[in-house]
Design an enzyme around this catalytic site. Structure first.
Site, PDB file in Angstrom:
ATOM      1  N   ASP A 295      -6.783  -4.730 -17.016  1.00 23.78           N
ATOM      2  CA  ASP A 295      -5.773  -4.452 -16.003  1.00 23.78           C
ATOM      3  C   ASP A 295      -4.885  -3.340 -16.561  1.00 23.78           C
ATOM      4  O   ASP A 295      -4.973  -2.970 -17.742  1.00 23.78           O
ATOM      5  CB  ASP A 295      -4.982  -5.703 -15.615  1.00 23.78           C
ATOM      6  CG  ASP A 295      -4.358  -5.541 -14.220  1.00 23.78           C
ATOM      7  OD1 ASP A 295      -4.291  -4.401 -13.722  1.00 23.78           O
ATOM      8  OD2 ASP A 295      -3.926  -6.545 -13.634  1.00 23.78           O
TER       9      ASP A 295
HETATM   10  C1  NOJ Z   1      -2.286  -3.847 -11.703  1.00 22.19           C
HETATM   11  C2  NOJ Z   1      -2.801  -4.945 -10.854  1.00 22.19           C
HETATM   12  O1  NOJ Z   1      -2.602  -6.190 -11.498  1.00 22.19           O
HETATM   13  C3  NOJ Z   1      -4.265  -4.797 -10.511  1.00 22.19           C
HETATM   14  O2  NOJ Z   1      -4.631  -5.804  -9.606  1.00 22.19           O
HETATM   15  C4  NOJ Z   1      -4.532  -3.436  -9.947  1.00 22.19           C
HETATM   16  O3  NOJ Z   1      -5.880  -3.320  -9.586  1.00 22.19           O
HETATM   17  C5  NOJ Z   1      -4.154  -2.415 -10.991  1.00 22.19           C
HETATM   18  N1  NOJ Z   1      -2.753  -2.545 -11.318  1.00 22.19           N
HETATM   19  C6  NOJ Z   1      -4.455  -0.980 -10.543  1.00 22.19           C
HETATM   20  O4  NOJ Z   1      -3.578  -0.589  -9.574  1.00 22.19           O
END
Ligand code: NOJ
Length: 762
Positions: A295
């Site tokens: 993430d």
């Molecule tokens: C953080 C989020 O937790 C995740 O779900 C997302 O895909 C990413 N950022 C990218 O934006």
């Protein structure tokens, strides 16, 4: 956000001057073998630096969902040109993706194409209902269709990969991201996860109309303590396997191309470094051969987690744990090469990650044509097409849940000649788009007021008063909302309108940005001055239909006591208002059922139907049993609940036999009849309880459902097949088992109003 992204890529251009994803792909074993050979041949040519480059993902704009790496545009540009970036996120549109791809293809040594990823959570330009809302349709074909339409729009914009579906089970209304998932139940989550993966990926990843999906967040993210986003997760291994992992396992089996790990720790180990989750279970145990992206910055976040002193240690933990790609964290970029050179890790560990990344790029067909998703004419015709708007309307209608309808106040009767549409969300054209709204135009949704005007009979007078504002100031992904309203100047107009109208349609709930990432709340009631407005309206007109717009289960205790009708409409996307109006005026008979329990008050959270018995479940004692002294312990509106404009009568459960053994199965059937005078759909639900097991088991668990459509007077028999696998669970010896013994089986229209029968497994 779009502006930033284009700016970055165009800016770059100016300064230049210039897994076996087998079950979903139609590839034959020979084709798969060919891909493996090609992957190996590319890998054999790569330097260590180029391998690390494939494991790096850059953002196309800045600070989108967390602090960025700090890598400058200049450095990013250089690395792109040198072929030292594997992927970019948040680069959208044919123009921008083509430009970024060109930088790599025209300048790098090996010309390995980039894969572009983006958060297409419930639509790209056309918005479908937020995932929690769409789950209320219990319609898997619909979920597959909306994902496929979102995939077409995304692919038409040059993007290859969505960071969806999110399949984090959540039982906590306080958690802002509950809106992005499919609610509290593992079985329903698994079904819908598979439908969405199928929808995004289709039967051939290499088609220009499909994109790679991503099962996220692996794992446990939805169990954040106290519902506070990013917070610690403390769950045992049984809970992990029986509750949290089933949708992930189902997605892996369905051939999802990628996984994303999660920000949280579980029992002291950040998911990003968990080799138990990523290696032992996913890659080895489930034999899944796609790649895992971290993430946003989750690798470097192991520093504040307190288990890595610096990025190098974080990179070491993550790569050993099985994370293949570093999303905008800068840890892999800065440290992997030296970790290999210092013999802290072997290069073969990186080879495995790179092989996985290349495999997905081959499956997408990017090596054949890196610009294959770059077709302006497809972009022009596909985005926001009429066909997609029709689908958005269908999805929106099917996601609406009728929670209360006293005296059949709905559908609105012909005798109603004047309707007051009141409330801070009544003419809100933006909130229906939800928080994760990709490339949706701000204020592009049909508001409830517009929908009511579109569908009301000509002779009905429609008036509108906002009453009060819910939020003020700018709405944005990265800014806190201002919800502390003190201005009551709109009350008078709203109250007068309510007084003089036959019926009030009161539209209240949550702003789009009250749910989503970083949007946890301790209060799940109506914020701002909404409670006061609701009370004033109720005093002057008893005929109030409450339209709830929200992304989380809310405390509806007061509303349920005071309003005759409540429609749960979530945040339904582009066609929100039209869908609501079709239900209000009886053009569509609501059939949605809740995918989460709605509490009586926030103190009950986390609240879920498939709870354990405990040693003191019954009210045999006055005080000393498992309950609250100031509130009921059950939900106000339970999981699976939802009314219809017609009535369904359930016959008696019939079992094909009362006992069965491992090689056999039994069938449970029930007849359901539409006894009302309107055609309607009903979700027939099967629950099972394992009465005695090697570990404690839930008091009931959803194990099947079927959505049927019945004309007035029509009956259908619904049958469910039960076999040993359906009854199995991750048990006391850390294995999947089915215990011999007695089971209870329940069938009904929600998780509470159920018929019950017993059978035995020998
Ligand atoms: C953080 C989020 O937790 C995740 O779900 C997302 O895909 C990413 N950022 C990218 O934006």
């Amino acid at each position: 956000m779009k502006k930033n992204i284009i700016l970055f890529v165009v800016g770059v251009a100016l300064s230049l001057n210039a897994c076996k994803v087998s079950s979903q792909s139609k590839k034959t074993p020979q084709q798969e073998k060919n891909i493996e050979q090609k992957v190996d041949s590319v890998l054999a040519l790569m330097t260590l630096e180029e391998k690390v480059g494939q494991m790096v993902q850059y953002n196309g704009s800045w600070d989108v969902t967390g602090p960025a790496t700090g890598t400058t545009n200049e450095k990013k540009l250089q690395r792109l040109k040198n072929g030292l970036v594997g992927s970019m996120l948040n680069v959208v549109s044919v123009e921008s993706t083509r430009e970024a791809q060109r930088l790599t293809m025209e300048n790098s040594r090996l010309k390995i194409p980039l894969i572009f990823g983006y958060d297409v959570i419930h639509g790209y330009k056309t918005m479908f209902p937020v995932p929690l809302g769409e789950t209320a349709s219990w319609d898997m074909i619909l979920a597959e269709k909306t994902a496929a339409a979102a995939a077409r729009e995304t692919a038409a914009s040059g993007v290859h990969w969505t960071f969806a579906p999110m399949m984090d089970i959540s039982r906590d209304a306080r958690w802002g991201r509950i809106m992005e998932g499919a609610g509290e139940d593992p079985f329903l989550n698994a079904e819908i996860a598979v439908a969405r993966v199928k929808g995004f990926q289709g039967s051939d990843l290499a088609s220009e109309k499909t994109i790679a999906a991503c099962a996220k967040h692996f794992a446990g993210y939805g169990f954040a303590e106290a519902g506070r986003d990013y917070n610690t997760v403390n769950i045992g291994v049984h809970e992990l396997h029986n509750t949290i992992l089933p949708p992930f396992k189902a997605a892996a089996k369905a051939g999802v191309a990628t996984f994303m790990n999660s920000f949280n720790e579980i029992d002291g180990v950040p998911a990003t470094s968990s080799s138990y989750l990523q290696r032992e279970l996913l890659k080895d145990g489930w034999a899944w051969d796609g790649f895992i992206v971290s993430d946003w910055g989750s690798i470097s976040e192991m520093i504040p987690h307190g288990i890595a002193r610096n990025k190098k240690e974080a990179a070491l933990l993550a790569v050993k744990g099985g994370s293949d790609m570093d999303m905008e964290g800068g840890a892999y970029e800065s440290s992997l090469e030296s970790l290999v050179e210092e013999d802290k890790i072997s290069e073969t560990l990186l080879d495995d990650s790179v092989r996985r990344i290349l495999r997905v790029k081959f499956q997408l067909g990017l090596f054949d044509d890196p610009y294959k998703y770059c077709d302006e004419s497809f972009e022009e015709t596909e985005l926001y097409s009429e066909e997609n708007q029709d689908l958005a309307l269908e999805a929106a209608k099917k996601s609406i849940v009728l929670l209360k309808n006293e005296n059949e106040i709905l559908p609105i009767k012909n005798s109603v000649k004047s309707i007051a549409v009141i409330g801070p969300l009544a003419d809100d054209k933006d909130s229906p788009l939800g928080n994760w709204r990709a490339q949706a135009e701000a204020n592009s949704a049909v508001s409830v007021l517009e929908g009511v005007k579109n569908y009301a009979p000509k002779n009905v007078q429609i008036n509108y008063a906002e009453g009060v504002k819910l939020s003020t100031g700018e709405r944005s992904f990265l800014k806190p909302l201002s919800l502390n309203q003190t201005d009551k100047s709109g009350f008078e107009q709203a109250i007068n309108l309510a007084k003089t109208s036959d019926l009030v349609v009161l539209v209240v709930g949550e702003d789009a940005y009250q749910t989503g990432e970083g949007r946890s709340q301790t209060d799940v009631g109506f914020l701002g001055l909404q409670d006061e407005l609701m009370a004033e309206i109720q005093k002057v007109n008893p005929n109030v239909v409450m339209i709830l717009m929200n992304g989380r289960p809310m405390d509806l205790t007061w509303s349920d006591e005071n309003f005759p009708a409540i429609l749960e409409t979530w945040l339904l996307g582009s066609q929100h208002g039209n869908a609501v109006a079709e239900v209000l005026f009886g053009k569509h008979n609501p059939s949605g059922k809740l995918p989460v329990s709605f509490p009586r008050n926030v103190g009950q959270e986390p609240l879920y139907y498939n709870q354990k018995s405990t040693g003191r479940p019954n009210a045999n004692a006055e005080v000393t049993y498992s309950h609250y002294t100031d509130s009921d312990r059950d939900a106000l509106f339970p999981f699976g609940f939802g009314l219809s404009y017609t009535d369904f009568e359930y016959g008696k459960i019939q079992l094909s036999k009362n006992k069965f053994s491992a090689s056999e199965e039994i069938t449970a059937s029930i007849e359901v009849k539409n006894t009302g005078d309107m055609a309607g759909e009903e979700v027939v639900q099967l629950y099972i309880r394992d009465l005695f097991a090697s570990i404690t088991r839930p008091i009931k668990e959803l194990k099947g459902f079927e959505k049927i459509s019945l004309q007035p007077g029509e009956s259908k028999t619904v049958s469910f097949t039960i076999d040993a696998e359906l009854l199995s669970y991750f048990g006391g010896d850390k294995k999947w088992v089915t215990d011999p013994g007695k089971f209870q089986l329940f069938i009904g229209g929600n998780s509470v109003d159920l018929q019950q029968i017993e059978f035995e497994y020998e």
